[in-house]
Design an enzyme around this catalytic site. Structure first.
Site, PDB file in Angstrom:
ATOM      1  CE1 TYR A   1       1.044   0.865   4.370  1.00 36.41           C
ATOM      2  CE2 TYR A   1       0.676  -1.500   4.336  1.00 36.41           C
ATOM      3  CZ  TYR A   1       1.197  -0.375   4.940  1.00 36.41           C
ATOM      4  OH  TYR A   1       1.886  -0.500   6.113  1.00 36.41           O
TER       5      TYR A   1
ATOM      6  CB  SER B   1      11.168  -4.576  10.569  1.00 35.23           C
ATOM      7  OG  SER B   1      10.528  -4.424  11.821  1.00 35.23           O
ATOM      8  N   GLY B   2      10.038  -1.321  10.425  1.00 31.36           N
ATOM      9  CA  GLY B   2       8.905  -0.460  10.098  1.00 31.36           C
ATOM     10  C   GLY B   2       7.811  -0.369  11.129  1.00 31.36           C
TER      11      GLY B   2
ATOM     12  CG  HIS C   1       1.338   5.664  12.223  1.00 27.81           C
ATOM     13  ND1 HIS C   1       0.042   5.677  11.742  1.00 27.81           N
ATOM     14  CD2 HIS C   1       1.769   4.393  12.060  1.00 27.81           C
ATOM     15  CE1 HIS C   1      -0.285   4.480  11.305  1.00 27.81           C
ATOM     16  NE2 HIS C   1       0.756   3.673  11.495  1.00 27.81           N
TER      17      HIS C   1
ATOM     18  CB  CYS D   1       2.199   0.970  13.169  1.00 29.69           C
ATOM     19  SG  CYS D   1       3.484   0.997  11.895  1.00 29.69           S
TER      20      CYS D   1
ATOM     21  CG  ASN E   1      -2.946   2.195  13.828  1.00 30.38           C
ATOM     22  OD1 ASN E   1      -3.811   1.725  13.105  1.00 30.38           O
ATOM     23  ND2 ASN E   1      -1.686   2.266  13.440  1.00 30.38           N
TER      24      ASN E   1
END
Length: 411
Positions: free
Chosen positions: A316, A329-330, A334, A352, A354
């Site tokens: 995405y 790795s991300g 956020h 993540c 959220n």
């Protein structure tokens, strides 16, 4: 949401420096004073009285006189018996003084910067006994030419910045340093803290990163001064460190973020007091968030997550606000307006943390690089080295990664 594309982070390039004493087996030495005792006047009754003998002082230094091809990181190695080093003077071929200082253990004098290639240097060392006797040794040597193959290095610490209490000193090596060469490299990594706090270096298994931390988070207000003195240092495989680099930075207030999957809430603790709680949504079952102790590594007010190059049809491209990186790795904290209804109730992200837009902005405005983030209760364990992860290990496990013996007082 999880982003597998690693964002580029600013990196201060550094370099490795050569080993002290250059591993030279040739040594020069001099002895002064005469061992033994001498008889003097007799005491009443005719018994002789022995005067205390002066303890001789011995001194040997390296590199040996006439040595050539000396690495650019060369230290003046010293070996003293019966006294201590009281003066070291080093000059280059033009007669200019070279600055530096003795190691804390007194085994070598370390130049403050990488030596110049193909240059002649001279050193004069004076040692003094407790009784005031002195001995002097001199040497001269010539450094090697400009190294060919280099080991690239990076220091994730910058002058005049303020960091969180969990900010480790992070040094990066490319390619990684092999186990056999790590001790020599570690001896050229210097850290001092004010106020003084203990710490130990520890390597990741790949040898691409070395961390420095203490048994506990840094005290708020601490000043950390770092020198990665590896310019010209042999790092293995015929490579040499690319250059020296240093930084002096400050530690700010204590600010911890604690995320619990059981409650799906983040608790924010500042200077020991809880100041805010907020609902979160973590990674869904197929893409769970990692549990462990992480730190904020990078902050971007606006960015784009693009995973199409790694996730193919499942990838995405999404604009993200108030993103704070936790892993290579991300995994990020956020803003996620699309999951507000799920936050505090269920996990729907790609890994993540959220949070609602207002909470994301508040966190972004209040955090520092190096602030600790602890996530617990998820289905995935943080991999060591996936981010700045030294705090994810217990102290007893962490110090096993040191390439040098750890002082008993720190075990």
């Amino acid at each position: 949401m999880r982003r597998t594309l690693v964002a580029v982070m600013a990196m201060a390039v550094i370099t490795p420096v050569a080993l002290a004493a250059c591993g030279d087996k040739e040594k020069s030495s001099a002895w002064v004073g005469t061992p033994g005792a001498s008889a003097s006047a007799s005491a009443p009754g005719g018994e002789p009285v022995l005067e205390s003998a002066s303890v001789p002082v011995s001194l040997a230094i390296t590199p040996a006189t006439g040595k050539t091809g000396v690495p650019l990181s060369a230290e003046i190695g010293v070996k003293v018996g019966g006294g201590k080093v009281t003066d070291v003077t080093v000059k280059d071929g033009a007669g200019q003084a070279v600055t530096g200082k003795l190691r804390d253990d007194g085994t070598a004098w370390v130049p403050a910067a990488t030596l110049k290639p193909s240059q002649k240097y001279s050193a004069t060392v004076v040692a003094t006994s407790d009784g005031g006797q002195t001995t002097t040794q001199t040497t001269s040597f010539t450094t090697m030419g400009k190294p060919g193959k280099r080991t690239g290095t990076g220091l994730y610490l910058f002058d005049d910045r303020t960091y969180g209490v969990a900010m480790p000193v992070v040094v990066e090596f490319s390619p990684g340093i092999k186990k056999a060469d790590r001790a020599a490299v570690q001896r050229r990594l210097f850290v001092s803290t004010t106020p003084a706090q203990p710490g130990v270096w520890s390597w990741t298994s790949s040898g691409t990163q070395a961390y420095y931390r203490g048994p506990e988070f840094w005290k708020p207000g601490t000043t950390i001064a770092v020198r990665v003195g590896v310019g010209g240092l042999p790092t293995g495989g015929g490579r040499y460190g690319d250059r020296d680099r240093s930084a002096t930075a400050k530690i700010g207030r204590s600010f911890e973020m604690k995320v619990d999957n059981a409650t799906k809430k983040m608790t924010v603790v500042k200077d020991g007091a809880t100041i805010k709680t907020m609902p979160v949504s973590l990674g869904k079952k197929s893409t769970p968030s990692s549990s462990g102790v992480m730190v904020v590594m990078e902050k971007k007010e606006q960015t784009v997550f693009d995973t199409t190059d790694t996730d193919g049809a499942d990838g995405y491209v999404t604009e993200i606000a108030f993103a704070q990186r936790l892993t290579w790795s991300g995994q990020y904290i956020h803003s996620a307006p699309w999951s507000v209804g799920d936050q505090g109730r269920r996990n729907v992200s790609h890994g993540c943390v959220n949070v609602a837009p207002g909470n994301a902005r508040w966190l972004f405005d209040n955090t520092l690089i190096g602030d600790p983030v602890t996530v617990k209760g998820t289905g995935d364990k943080l991999s060591y080295g996936n981010g700045w992860t030294p705090w994810d290990l217990s102290w007893s496990e962490y110090i096993k990664g040191s390439a040098l013996p750890v002082p008993v007082s720190l075990k």
